[in-house]
Write an enzyme that holds these catalytic residues in place. Sequence first.
Site, PDB file in Angstrom:
ATOM      1  CB  CYS A 114      -0.962   0.004   1.187  1.00  0.00           C
ATOM      2  SG  CYS A 114      -2.117  -1.381   1.189  1.00  0.00           S
ATOM      3  CG  ASN A 115       4.940   3.359   0.386  1.00  0.00           C
ATOM      4  OD1 ASN A 115       5.008   4.227  -0.478  1.00  0.00           O
ATOM      5  ND2 ASN A 115       5.547   3.463   1.546  1.00  0.00           N
TER       6      ASN A 115
END
Length: 823
Positions: free
Chosen positions: A434-435
């Site tokens: 999620c980056n």
Amino acid sequence: MWRKDQSNIRSSEPAIMDAAKHEFLNEFGEHYGYPNAPKTIDQIRATEFNRLQDLVYLDHAGATLYSELQMESVFADLTSNVYGNPHSQSDSSSATLEIVKDARQQVLDYCNASPKDYKCIFTFGATAALKLVGEAFPWSCDSTFMYTMENHNSVLGIREYALGQGAASIAVDIEENETPGVSGENITMKISPHQVQRRKVTRLLEEEPAGHVYNLFAFPSECNFSGLRFDLDLVKIFKEHSSRELGISSVCKNGQWMVLIDAAKGCATMPPDLSKYPADFVTISFYKLFGYPTGLGALIVRNGTVAASIADIDFIKRREGIEELFEDGTVSFLSIASVRHGFKILRSLTASAISRHTKSLALYTRKKLLALRHSNGSNVCILYGPRSLLELSYEMGAIVSFNLKRPDGSWCGYREVEKLASLSGIQLRTGCFCNPGACAKYLGLSHLDLLSNTEAGHVCWDDHDIINGKPTGAVRVSFGYMSTYEDAKKFIDFVASSFALSQNGIDHGNQLEGIEKGIPDTGYHLKSITIYPIKSCGGFCSRNWPLSKNGLKHDREWILTSPTGEVLTQKTIPEMCFISTFIDLSQGVLFVESPRCKERLQIRLDSGVNHGAMEELVLYGQRYKVYNYSKETNVWFSEAIGKPCTLFRYSSTEHDFMLNKTNGVATCRDTKSVLNFPNEAQFLLISEESVSDLNRRLCSARSDVQKGKCVTRMQVDASRFRPNLVVSGGRPYDEDGWRIIRIGNKYFRSLGGCNRCQMINFAQNAGQVQKSNEPLATLASYKRVKGKILFGILLKYESSDEEQQHDDDSWLHIGQHVHPEPI
């Protein structure tokens, strides 16, 4: 002689292990293991984490683990005290209010934040805390939201609030750089801006700017992708220097800068010291600190920040404090009451000792991974982070992020690593975490690459790990306060044995030692035929069975779905294997039985379907037309599996409507055949000799030697792999080399090996489903080819037009000769 050598090797293993640990302690012993704490790391693991005896857990950046002692304290607290709603005047409510106040103070103390300067607001997690900042910040058309490329999606969500209010948004790269500022001081970081983003909001842009302009800069204390710890001097740099001094005047107007630190990950090993680095906002997630409670976070807010800028209302008249203003309704007071038991553990170890302990494990792991080489001298592991991960000038945390390469330079997909690690009892994380900014930066993915990946259907945690020859994500291991040297060592040994030692035969797995090319062996015959009418339920064997254009007649012609449309399989509901089926062609009836149902269900093949209720179902990239059944039938199956479900029957499929394409090829391999509901192809063929060879390997790898006898811990039969056809004759794995096979006078084309998943590790025992790591773990040791664990082959029926018009004349019979043609 061999047994003697093996005995010597086996007896020397503890000494080798001791020597390796001794080497580790010589380098890291000063920082490893909490020598000054009440318990050493070995005592902590033995008394507080018994559940980790056979498991290596390396996803502490995702969620760390709660200790058993911590949970005992929580349980004792909640069962011996009465906590009421704090919005009351009763004794129980007053007690709760004191607990909540104490928890707020503990959060502030953990970040060395004075209550005179900061307030603690409890939220439903770190994401909710970040959302609160985005919603309440006084954006204007002159404001700027600036954020580092390495930021979690939750931080990027603030961008939408800024753009929606007419503010500018911009990502920046932060690098170390000795550059003298205008004031003569050295700003030791180079700030490189990307393209400015701005959304036209006509109403706001037409308005005159009112009051002071506020800008927001957001960065993580530790990147959850690479483990890079950002210099907290960024707080002072942004708050004390103008945009001109920062070198960003061309993209940012003047105004007051406020700073947000996303400490959801970094707080677990190095909380920010707010007495030294006075950030305006800090977000915290408690399950990343000490595992429990989940669903609870905190936003630490600087007092002046709230009064002067965020609270564009007279909050004192509405609530007594800023905490109550932003905490909607009743806080999760029982979860908050549990926080103190987690902080008690962290205090006993101290944050600085936790940081040194976890950092030593991460540094050791990085060094060992960087040292791994293939037999041709090429690197096994590509690590992500600063250019030189081992330079002391870079402060690295407890995360190690990487991808693996094969000797030929091609990438190993992260899903392959995750699957094999799980078989070895190692739990880690893969994907982009999620980056997206850090993922693109470290993997070298261009905007075109990201767009192409998205068009291929790729999302953060899916199976599309390699697209156009490039990895779409990475493998991440992360350490927590309870991690040990043994955890790191087992992981490093796993990587070395599974990916570095090409001489062990891995990736040579097909072993085509069978038939010679051009000289078909006629010694094969058809041993069994199995039909599975309902996908993922039990099948039945028959001595002979008709063929159709879809494969075996009625094979996987029915399917069960959840109320939300999810296809139900044994992967999620293993108990489906206890539903038995049988088709009597002479009666035209499908019989279904379940140990949970008293009555045997009968479904007529020529009726019973609700023909007035045809529906569409998308499965494996194809759109199917299906018929449903009566309520009584669905109630029967719901009782059989213990969950609400619906039975559907195949009617037809639309082959021109394809989904889930990667490079223009649908994920369903046999896209040109007419299929019912199989995963990949019409038939799965298994060789009896291949199963015997697998059992021999299982015996060798998983058994004890007692008096020269092999005491087998497990054996599997062909049915474990749910084949349609089992053949006998020849040598193990001959089938891997077949291209075309003829059974009787019927022809079948091989579509290649069947990629096995963990479903083959489910076994039925005394009415229960048991899961182990076998036989997949053993198959992975010798049948792994380019990331796939292959066993058995997939077939397509090569029927002629005339045969398709006369399905009743096309039958397979047990005992028929099997005539293969090699590749």
